[in-house]
Design an enzyme around this catalytic site. Structure first.
Site, PDB file in Angstrom:
ATOM      1  N   ASP A  21       0.834  -1.205   0.000  1.00 22.91           N
ATOM      2  CA  ASP A  21       0.000   0.000   0.000  1.00 22.91           C
ATOM      3  C   ASP A  21       0.874   1.264   0.000  1.00 22.91           C
ATOM      4  O   ASP A  21       0.675   2.177   0.803  1.00 22.91           O
ATOM      5  CB  ASP A  21      -0.926   0.028   1.223  1.00 22.91           C
ATOM      6  CG  ASP A  21      -1.639  -1.284   1.461  1.00 22.91           C
ATOM      7  OD1 ASP A  21      -2.046  -1.912   0.475  1.00 22.91           O
ATOM      8  OD2 ASP A  21      -1.792  -1.679   2.634  1.00 22.91           O
ATOM      9  N   GLU A 201     -11.347  -0.818  -3.822  1.00 22.59           N
ATOM     10  CA  GLU A 201     -10.650  -0.202  -2.694  1.00 22.59           C
ATOM     11  C   GLU A 201      -9.387   0.494  -3.212  1.00 22.59           C
ATOM     12  O   GLU A 201      -9.105   0.503  -4.411  1.00 22.59           O
ATOM     13  CB  GLU A 201     -10.273  -1.254  -1.642  1.00 22.59           C
ATOM     14  CG  GLU A 201      -9.281  -2.295  -2.127  1.00 22.59           C
ATOM     15  CD  GLU A 201      -8.923  -3.339  -1.088  1.00 22.59           C
ATOM     16  OE1 GLU A 201      -9.668  -3.482  -0.090  1.00 22.59           O
ATOM     17  OE2 GLU A 201      -7.895  -4.023  -1.275  1.00 22.59           O
TER      18      GLU A 201
END
Length: 330
Positions: A21, A201
């Protein structure tokens, strides 16, 4: 799986290992900052350098650690660093040790000039606009400015039988509070968004000329993880769901020949000369995962040069930036 037992190619040498991420922010003075999820999911780290290539070997500082109990005590995920009105903010998601899946976005604030050494204050959970919005499992929050206003985009699960994860957007009143109802940007409509789980997402915003693009990640976090793309004309109302265009097919997915699996959850940063868009994303070098992919530690950070064709971004693994190129740019 043995982390050394994978196919080595020209394209799958990581920029930074074991950092998922990934988020890179270039400040107005040119300083670059890096943050990401660590495999232990227990802290927030920052790196700092005067260039993007320099982040690879920069020292890493822990600026915040999870609580021992209660909220913000488990699954510390996907931090992002932003500077808003002269103050620093970190947005991240967290659960609780007694309910690790009670995931919500939280905000940290630093009013000092240097986020690496400054004091970080907990502002708590991102505040909702009303009691009807932003109340469920939610994560992967990002923020961006448009025409003087700040907007927030995040993923939130909703109940339609088994819960699914959609992307939402809202205007912000302050860096820690929403000022409008949430608007659905995208739901997992297509088969490539529904592998393992129905998921949209990890949004990231990219501006180019008169367009705003949002990339997002879809499906479960193994090799089926991939990236989709939304776009809108900058002159449109970005809180109008119907003004956004969604691409029918993924713009980036696993490529066994290049040794890249599950690419996604990205951010964007400009090159040193300010002329080139660089995508910062994570991926694995293999697809044989024992157990839950979420707890496999070998999601690494990669960089990719973004090309533009007819005004649209092109995501091509052949444009991954390799180590020798890092050295040349530093």
């Amino acid at each position: 799986m043995d982390k050394n037992n994978f196919k080595r190619t020209l394209y799958n040498e990581p920029f930074i290992t074991r950092r998922a991420d990934p988020y890179i922010y270039r400040h107005t003075n040119g300083t670059c900052y890096f943050t990401a999820s660590v495999p232990e999911y227990d802290r927030i780290i920052l790196r700092c350098s005067d260039s993007v290539p320099g982040l690879r070997d920069a020292g890493e500082r822990t600026v915040w650690k999870r609580h021992s109990k209660g909220i913000m005590s488990a699954h510390i995920w996907a931090p992002e660093l932003h500077c808003i009105n002269g103050c620093w903010y970190i947005y991240f998601a967290a659960g609780a040790v007694d309910d690790i899946w009670k995931i919500r976005p939280y905000v940290l604030e630093c009013k000092e000039a240097d986020p690496m050494t400054g004091n970080w204050k907990e502002l708590g959970m991102m505040q909702a606009y009303d009691e009807f919005s932003f109340q469920d499992f939610s994560l992967d929050m990002t923020v961006f400015e448009h025409k003087g206003d700040w907007y927030c985009v995040w993923a939130e699960k909703v109940s339609v039988g088994k819960k699914i994860s959609n992307l939402y957007i809202a205007r912000m009143e302050t860096p820690w509070k929403l000022s409008t109802d949430q608007v659905t940007l995208t739901a997992p409509d297509y088969d490539w968004e529904r592998k393992g789980f129905w998921v949209n997402e990890g949004a990231a915003v990219l501006k180019h000329k008169d367009k705003i693009y949002i990339t997002y990640s879809a499906s479960a976090t193994g090799a089926c993880y991939c990236m989709g793309l939304l776009s809108i004309d900058a002159g449109e109302d970005i809180l109008d769901r119907n003004a956004w265009k969604k691409e029918r097919n993924p713009v980036l997915k696993s490529d066994p020949d290049k040794g890249i699996y599950g690419p996604g959850h990205n951010s964007f940063v400009k090159s040193e000369d300010g002329k080139t868009d660089i995508m910062v994303y994570h991926a694995r070098q293999y697809d044989e995962i024992i157990g839950d992919p979420l707890y496999d530690p070998n999601r690494h950070t990669y960089l990719m040069t973004i090309l533009w064709e007819q005004g649209k971004p092109v995501f091509d693994l052949r444009n991954n930036i390799r180590s020798e190129e890092f050295c040349l740019e530093a």
